[in-house]
Design an enzyme around this catalytic site. Structure first.
Site, PDB file in Angstrom:
ATOM      1  N   LYS A  10       1.824  -4.395   7.911  1.00 30.87           N
ATOM      2  CA  LYS A  10       1.734  -5.360   6.429  1.00 30.87           C
ATOM      3  C   LYS A  10       2.708  -5.869   6.311  1.00 30.87           C
ATOM      4  O   LYS A  10       4.245  -6.460   7.657  1.00 30.87           O
ATOM      5  CB  LYS A  10       1.775  -4.346   5.001  1.00 30.87           C
ATOM      6  CG  LYS A  10       0.262  -4.066   5.559  1.00 30.87           C
ATOM      7  CD  LYS A  10       0.078  -2.609   3.943  1.00 30.87           C
ATOM      8  CE  LYS A  10      -0.719  -2.073   4.462  1.00 30.87           C
ATOM      9  NZ  LYS A  10      -1.437  -1.069   3.185  1.00 30.87           N
ATOM     10  N   TYR A  50      -9.801  -6.460   0.036  1.00 30.22           N
ATOM     11  CA  TYR A  50      -9.638  -4.947  -0.438  1.00 30.22           C
ATOM     12  C   TYR A  50     -10.657  -5.355  -1.780  1.00 30.22           C
ATOM     13  O   TYR A  50     -10.173  -4.096  -2.901  1.00 30.22           O
ATOM     14  CB  TYR A  50      -8.507  -4.803  -0.785  1.00 30.22           C
ATOM     15  CG  TYR A  50      -6.845  -4.823  -0.250  1.00 30.22           C
ATOM     16  CD1 TYR A  50      -7.541  -3.009   0.414  1.00 30.22           C
ATOM     17  CD2 TYR A  50      -5.996  -5.496  -0.055  1.00 30.22           C
ATOM     18  CE1 TYR A  50      -6.528  -2.510   1.639  1.00 30.22           C
ATOM     19  CE2 TYR A  50      -5.469  -4.924   1.128  1.00 30.22           C
ATOM     20  CZ  TYR A  50      -5.559  -3.934   1.928  1.00 30.22           C
ATOM     21  OH  TYR A  50      -4.871  -3.536   2.456  1.00 30.22           O
ATOM     22  N   ARG A  86      -5.689   6.010  12.562  1.00 36.92           N
ATOM     23  CA  ARG A  86      -5.204   7.342  11.392  1.00 36.92           C
ATOM     24  C   ARG A  86      -3.910   7.633  11.216  1.00 36.92           C
ATOM     25  O   ARG A  86      -3.334   7.662  10.888  1.00 36.92           O
ATOM     26  CB  ARG A  86      -6.379   7.510  10.907  1.00 36.92           C
ATOM     27  CG  ARG A  86      -6.986   6.228  10.005  1.00 36.92           C
ATOM     28  CD  ARG A  86      -8.266   6.817   9.839  1.00 36.92           C
ATOM     29  NE  ARG A  86      -8.000   7.452   8.294  1.00 36.92           N
ATOM     30  CZ  ARG A  86      -7.524   6.527   7.376  1.00 36.92           C
ATOM     31  NH1 ARG A  86      -7.768   5.178   7.365  1.00 36.92           N
ATOM     32  NH2 ARG A  86      -7.500   7.393   5.928  1.00 36.92           N
ATOM     33  N   ASN A 113       3.851   0.203   2.577  1.00 43.29           N
ATOM     34  CA  ASN A 113       3.385   0.614   3.609  1.00 43.29           C
ATOM     35  C   ASN A 113       2.990   0.552   4.853  1.00 43.29           C
ATOM     36  O   ASN A 113       2.742   1.371   5.546  1.00 43.29           O
ATOM     37  CB  ASN A 113       2.200   2.109   2.788  1.00 43.29           C
ATOM     38  CG  ASN A 113       0.410   1.320   2.933  1.00 43.29           C
ATOM     39  OD1 ASN A 113       1.052   0.201   3.217  1.00 43.29           O
ATOM     40  ND2 ASN A 113      -0.274   2.167   2.617  1.00 43.29           N
ATOM     41  N   HIS A 116      -1.985  -1.285   7.403  1.00 39.05           N
ATOM     42  CA  HIS A 116      -3.662  -0.815   7.043  1.00 39.05           C
ATOM     43  C   HIS A 116      -3.947  -0.440   8.546  1.00 39.05           C
ATOM     44  O   HIS A 116      -4.651  -1.109   9.093  1.00 39.05           O
ATOM     45  CB  HIS A 116      -4.324  -1.690   6.360  1.00 39.05           C
ATOM     46  CG  HIS A 116      -5.907  -1.569   5.664  1.00 39.05           C
ATOM     47  ND1 HIS A 116      -5.476  -0.742   5.270  1.00 39.05           N
ATOM     48  CD2 HIS A 116      -6.550  -1.834   6.785  1.00 39.05           C
ATOM     49  CE1 HIS A 116      -7.454  -0.692   5.144  1.00 39.05           C
ATOM     50  NE2 HIS A 116      -7.866  -1.729   6.462  1.00 39.05           N
ATOM     51  N   GLU A 127     -14.040  -5.015   8.826  1.00 36.59           N
ATOM     52  CA  GLU A 127     -12.702  -5.799   8.552  1.00 36.59           C
ATOM     53  C   GLU A 127     -13.001  -6.860   9.709  1.00 36.59           C
ATOM     54  O   GLU A 127     -12.038  -7.671   9.275  1.00 36.59           O
ATOM     55  CB  GLU A 127     -11.747  -4.787   8.484  1.00 36.59           C
ATOM     56  CG  GLU A 127     -12.132  -3.420   6.791  1.00 36.59           C
ATOM     57  CD  GLU A 127     -11.152  -2.681   6.714  1.00 36.59           C
ATOM     58  OE1 GLU A 127     -10.839  -2.117   5.719  1.00 36.59           O
ATOM     59  OE2 GLU A 127     -10.356  -2.043   7.877  1.00 36.59           O
TER      60      GLU A 127
HETATM   61  P1  CMP Z   1      -4.452   0.686   2.904  1.00 34.59           P
HETATM   62  O1  CMP Z   1      -4.407   1.687   3.180  1.00 34.59           O
HETATM   63  O2  CMP Z   1      -3.949  -0.708   3.289  1.00 34.59           O
HETATM   64  O3  CMP Z   1      -5.268   0.657   1.468  1.00 34.59           O
HETATM   65  C1  CMP Z   1      -5.608   0.353   0.089  1.00 34.59           C
HETATM   66  C2  CMP Z   1      -3.549  -0.084  -0.437  1.00 34.59           C
HETATM   67  O4  CMP Z   1      -3.261  -0.115  -1.589  1.00 34.59           O
HETATM   68  C3  CMP Z   1      -3.503   1.775   1.134  1.00 34.59           C
HETATM   69  O5  CMP Z   1      -3.193   1.145   2.062  1.00 34.59           O
HETATM   70  C4  CMP Z   1      -1.805   1.153  -0.410  1.00 34.59           C
HETATM   71  O6  CMP Z   1      -0.868   0.324   0.503  1.00 34.59           O
HETATM   72  C5  CMP Z   1      -2.616   0.965  -1.429  1.00 34.59           C
HETATM   73  N1  CMP Z   1      -2.234   1.681  -2.629  1.00 34.59           N
HETATM   74  C6  CMP Z   1      -1.594   1.552  -4.093  1.00 34.59           C
HETATM   75  N2  CMP Z   1      -1.534   2.626  -4.299  1.00 34.59           N
HETATM   76  C7  CMP Z   1      -2.308   3.421  -3.654  1.00 34.59           C
HETATM   77  C8  CMP Z   1      -3.032   4.850  -4.519  1.00 34.59           C
HETATM   78  N3  CMP Z   1      -2.382   6.106  -5.644  1.00 34.59           N
HETATM   79  N4  CMP Z   1      -3.861   5.327  -3.484  1.00 34.59           N
HETATM   80  C9  CMP Z   1      -4.832   4.636  -2.779  1.00 34.59           C
HETATM   81  N5  CMP Z   1      -3.732   3.409  -1.972  1.00 34.59           N
HETATM   82  C10 CMP Z   1      -2.777   3.089  -2.822  1.00 34.59           C
END
Ligand code: CMP
Length: 140
Positions: A10, A50, A86, A113, A116, A127
């Site tokens: 990211k 998303y 993961r 974070n 992904h 995806e």
């Molecule tokens: P990702 O695996 O990219 O999938 C969706 C993203 O939404 C997740 O990582 C987080 O970066 C973001 N996100 C923000 N808030 C939340 C939440 N409460 N629960 C899950 N994903 C979240």
């Protein structure tokens, strides 16, 4: 089983200049990078990717973050690639991520974070097809 998964480094991690460090973790775990591209996502691309989260309260912030700078997108292949990836990433919320995981080491918040990864083999196929044509994937 031999699997493929979609991985995205990211904007926060690209900005921290840790693409190589993250790739090294994939390779040491036996995952091969069989396709890769760096890309500035458009708003429409990020929203489409998303789409399952469209009704979630964090959707708008997630899209804003994902278009805040370039991302590095790759297809990883290996035995149990989805789960292995993961495990390397750690929990979605870096505060809950186990020591030594990518998110524990490089992520700042649940939004920023670092990475992904697909959550299942079926999702991975969808995806991967979202970002890569079959001719861009180099099975080896
Ligand atoms: P990702 O695996 O990219 O999938 C969706 C993203 O939404 C997740 O990582 C987080 O970066 C973001 N996100 C923000 N808030 C939340 C939440 N409460 N629960 C899950 N994903 C979240």
């Amino acid at each position: 089983a031999l699997e493929r998964t979609l991985s995205i480094i990211k904007p926060d991690a690209v900005a921290k200049n840790v693409i190589g460090e993250i790739y090294a973790r994939f390779e040491k775990a036996g995952l091969k990078v069989i396709a890769a591209k760096q890309k500035q996502l458009s708003r429409a691309e990020a929203e489409g990717f998303y789409a399952v989260h469209k009704e979630r309260p964090f959707f708008k912030a997630l899209v804003e973050f994902m278009i805040s700078g370039p991302v590095m997108i790759q297809v990883l292949q290996g035995e149990n690639a989805v789960l292995k990836h993961r495990e390397l990433m750690g929990a979605t919320n870096p505060k809950e991520a186990a020591p030594g995981t990518i998110r524990a080491d490089f992520a700042d918040s649940i939004d920023a974070n670092a990475v992904h990864g697909s959550d299942a083999v079926g999702t991975a196929a969808v995806e991967i097809a979202y970002f890569f044509a079959a001719t861009e994937i180099h099975s080896r």
